[in-house]
Write a protein that holds these residues in place. Structure first.
Motif, PDB file in Angstrom:
ATOM      1  N   UNK A 299      33.799  44.708  42.099  1.00  0.00           N
ATOM      2  CA  UNK A 299      35.262  44.707  42.021  1.00  0.00           C
ATOM      3  C   UNK A 299      35.747  46.154  42.025  1.00  0.00           C
ATOM      4  N   UNK A 300      36.632  46.476  42.958  1.00  0.00           N
ATOM      5  CA  UNK A 300      37.201  47.820  43.011  1.00  0.00           C
ATOM      6  C   UNK A 300      38.680  47.755  42.654  1.00  0.00           C
ATOM      7  N   UNK A 301      39.088  48.586  41.690  1.00  0.00           N
ATOM      8  CA  UNK A 301      40.488  48.710  41.295  1.00  0.00           C
ATOM      9  C   UNK A 301      41.033  49.970  41.946  1.00  0.00           C
ATOM     10  N   UNK A 302      42.000  49.798  42.820  1.00  0.00           N
ATOM     11  CA  UNK A 302      42.552  50.943  43.549  1.00  0.00           C
ATOM     12  C   UNK A 302      43.723  51.522  42.762  1.00  0.00           C
ATOM     13  N   UNK A 303      43.617  52.819  42.454  1.00  0.00           N
ATOM     14  CA  UNK A 303      44.629  53.468  41.628  1.00  0.00           C
ATOM     15  C   UNK A 303      44.283  53.298  40.169  1.00  0.00           C
ATOM     16  N   UNK A 304      43.168  53.905  39.732  1.00  0.00           N
ATOM     17  CA  UNK A 304      42.552  53.528  38.479  1.00  0.00           C
ATOM     18  C   UNK A 304      43.008  54.222  37.216  1.00  0.00           C
ATOM     19  N   UNK A 305      44.080  55.011  37.246  1.00  0.00           N
ATOM     20  CA  UNK A 305      44.423  55.775  36.049  1.00  0.00           C
ATOM     21  C   UNK A 305      45.706  55.322  35.353  1.00  0.00           C
ATOM     22  N   UNK A 306      46.427  54.375  35.919  1.00  0.00           N
ATOM     23  CA  UNK A 306      47.621  53.857  35.255  1.00  0.00           C
ATOM     24  C   UNK A 306      47.265  52.881  34.153  1.00  0.00           C
ATOM     25  N   UNK A 307      48.250  52.521  33.340  1.00  0.00           N
ATOM     26  CA  UNK A 307      48.023  51.652  32.183  1.00  0.00           C
ATOM     27  C   UNK A 307      47.435  50.307  32.604  1.00  0.00           C
ATOM     28  N   UNK A 308      48.024  49.672  33.624  1.00  0.00           N
ATOM     29  CA  UNK A 308      47.522  48.374  34.067  1.00  0.00           C
ATOM     30  C   UNK A 308      46.081  48.488  34.551  1.00  0.00           C
ATOM     31  N   UNK A 309      45.795  49.533  35.342  1.00  0.00           N
ATOM     32  CA  UNK A 309      44.436  49.735  35.852  1.00  0.00           C
ATOM     33  C   UNK A 309      43.439  49.909  34.715  1.00  0.00           C
ATOM     34  N   UNK A 310      43.792  50.695  33.727  1.00  0.00           N
ATOM     35  CA  UNK A 310      42.870  50.980  32.623  1.00  0.00           C
ATOM     36  C   UNK A 310      42.491  49.700  31.878  1.00  0.00           C
ATOM     37  N   UNK A 311      43.493  48.850  31.578  1.00  0.00           N
ATOM     38  CA  UNK A 311      43.164  47.633  30.827  1.00  0.00           C
ATOM     39  C   UNK A 311      42.336  46.676  31.681  1.00  0.00           C
ATOM     40  N   UNK A 312      42.568  46.667  32.984  1.00  0.00           N
ATOM     41  CA  UNK A 312      41.776  45.793  33.858  1.00  0.00           C
ATOM     42  C   UNK A 312      40.341  46.308  33.967  1.00  0.00           C
ATOM     43  N   UNK A 313      40.178  47.597  34.240  1.00  0.00           N
ATOM     44  CA  UNK A 313      38.836  48.164  34.400  1.00  0.00           C
ATOM     45  C   UNK A 313      38.029  48.009  33.116  1.00  0.00           C
ATOM     46  N   UNK A 314      38.632  48.315  31.994  1.00  0.00           N
ATOM     47  CA  UNK A 314      37.909  48.191  30.721  1.00  0.00           C
ATOM     48  C   UNK A 314      37.471  46.750  30.454  1.00  0.00           C
ATOM     49  N   UNK A 315      38.322  45.795  30.802  1.00  0.00           N
ATOM     50  CA  UNK A 315      37.971  44.394  30.593  1.00  0.00           C
ATOM     51  C   UNK A 315      36.869  43.947  31.547  1.00  0.00           C
ATOM     52  N   UNK A 316      36.908  44.413  32.787  1.00  0.00           N
ATOM     53  CA  UNK A 316      35.860  44.066  33.747  1.00  0.00           C
ATOM     54  C   UNK A 316      34.512  44.602  33.275  1.00  0.00           C
ATOM     55  N   UNK A 317      34.513  45.844  32.787  1.00  0.00           N
ATOM     56  CA  UNK A 317      33.275  46.442  32.269  1.00  0.00           C
ATOM     57  C   UNK A 317      32.776  45.662  31.054  1.00  0.00           C
ATOM     58  N   UNK A 318      33.681  45.370  30.145  1.00  0.00           N
ATOM     59  CA  UNK A 318      33.311  44.686  28.899  1.00  0.00           C
ATOM     60  C   UNK A 318      32.722  43.299  29.169  1.00  0.00           C
ATOM     61  N   UNK A 319      33.220  42.635  30.201  1.00  0.00           N
ATOM     62  CA  UNK A 319      32.746  41.277  30.494  1.00  0.00           C
ATOM     63  C   UNK A 319      31.273  41.261  30.890  1.00  0.00           C
ATOM     64  N   UNK A 320      30.808  42.360  31.512  1.00  0.00           N
ATOM     65  CA  UNK A 320      29.429  42.420  31.977  1.00  0.00           C
ATOM     66  C   UNK A 320      29.156  41.581  33.207  1.00  0.00           C
ATOM     67  N   UNK A 321      30.189  40.934  33.751  1.00  0.00           N
ATOM     68  CA  UNK A 321      29.998  40.012  34.871  1.00  0.00           C
ATOM     69  C   UNK A 321      30.160  40.670  36.235  1.00  0.00           C
ATOM     70  N   UNK A 322      30.534  41.957  36.245  1.00  0.00           N
ATOM     71  CA  UNK A 322      30.869  42.612  37.507  1.00  0.00           C
ATOM     72  C   UNK A 322      30.225  43.987  37.616  1.00  0.00           C
ATOM     73  N   UNK A 323      29.990  44.408  38.842  1.00  0.00           N
ATOM     74  CA  UNK A 323      29.871  45.827  39.125  1.00  0.00           C
ATOM     75  C   UNK A 323      31.300  46.319  39.320  1.00  0.00           C
TER      76      UNK A 323
END
Length: 324
Positions: A12-36
């Motif tokens: 999963x690639x999040x484009x534009x990764x430094x805004x508030x919405x991006x940060x909460x999405x990326x952190x949750x994807x990492x935490x889930x352990x289900x994705x690269x």
């Protein structure tokens, strides 16, 4: 969890990764352990602290700008299964090349930058731009999920009197009597919810509405007065803004933007158009979303325990939170 060459988890690639919405999405994807997890950020953002943290979490950092053109963006999207766009609102139209590149390299599902409120065409210029991107994605034949989240809890409550927020006075405005129901969501929970949606076959080629609570504008002001401890003192500062005044303010901000192209004018223009949609037309309610064809996040995932605005308000006032 580190990424290896034989890792079969979806990328999963999040484009534009430094805004508030991006940060909460990326952190949750990492935490889930289900994705690269990967993110694309501009060269000027590569040294930001949040990007440094991403690297520590094995997030794949790819340098890119939304204006790079289809061929370069295609290289950035190499191997990506799911693309989530969280670009700046000023760049909504510029997503076209990004999605053309996604089609070129075979991305399986794209999520454009929406994360707002539902509604019809012709009311809000920003929403109209988002709907045009939806149509473009569909014309490409890409798999998609369009995700809206209602109005953010972070900008629903009135700021406390000691707040340093530049929108303190605006947060004390009550629009059109404040009696229309509106859906609200804690933005900090959105990443966890997005992580569920993007792996669910039921949401492919559908619009999904995430929401946690349904309140009125008046409810939000009363909750703020109660939880902040300011009570009637806060309520006495509430400024009533009529439907006609909302339209006048939106028109004035639009005219100023046309003349100056200033970001602040565009933001004010959008703000009042959104208030008209929410508090006059009542578009940000569950009944309207369902009529527009959205899937109801709460029905899809009945096990989710949502935040309630009054519970969130305790965190809001204890932390002195300022979104803007």
């Amino acid at each position: 969890m580190s990424i290896t060459s034989n890792d079969s988890r979806p990328l999963v690639l999040v484009f534009g990764g430094t805004g508030h919405t991006a940060v909460v999405i990326i952190n949750a994807l990492v935490k889930s352990g289900a994705f690269r997890v990967a993110t694309a950020v501009r060269a000027s953002s590569l040294s930001k602290p949040v990007v440094v943290e991403y690297r520590r979490d094995d997030v794949d950092i790819r340098e890119a700008d939304i204006d790079d053109g289809v061929e370069k963006l295609a290289k950035v999207l190499d191997g990506v299964d799911v693309l989530i766009s969280t670009i700046n609102a000023e760049k909504i139209f510029d997503q076209r090349d990004l999605f053309a590149a996604a089609k070129q390299v075979g991305v399986k599902r794209v999520i454009p930058c929406d994360f707002g409120t539902p509604g019809a065409r012709g009311v809000r210029h920003l929403h109209d731009e988002k709907l045009e991107i939806h149509e473009y994605i569909q014309s490409l034949g890409l798999g998609y999920t369009f995700i809206d989240i209602g109005w953010w809890m972070q900008i629903t409550l009135p700021c406390s009197s000691p707040s340093k927020s530049p929108v303190l006075s605006m947060s004390r405005e009550l629009y059109n009597g404040g009696m229309k129901k509106m859906l609200v969501t804690n933005l900090d929970n959105v990443g966890e919810y997005v992580a569920r949606i993007i792996t669910d076959e039921r949401t492919l080629n559908h619009s999904v509405l995430i929401w946690e609570d349904q309140v009125t504008g008046w409810d939000a002001k009363e909750i703020g007065a109660k939880v902040s401890g300011e009570g009637s003192t806060l309520m006495e500062t509430i400024v009533h803004v009529s439907a006609n005044e909302i339209l006048k303010r939106a028109a004035a901000a639009k005219e100023e933007f046309v003349q100056t192209h200033a970001f602040a004018s565009r933001a004010t223009w959008s703000w009042y158009e959104y208030q008209y949609s929410i508090h006059v037309l009542g578009e940000n309610c569950l009944e309207n979303a369902q009529a527009l064809g959205y899937l109801d996040f709460r029905e899809l995932y009945p096990d989710v325990i949502p935040d309630i605005l009054e519970e969130y308000a305790r965190k809001f006032y204890e932390s002195g939170f300022v979104y803007f």
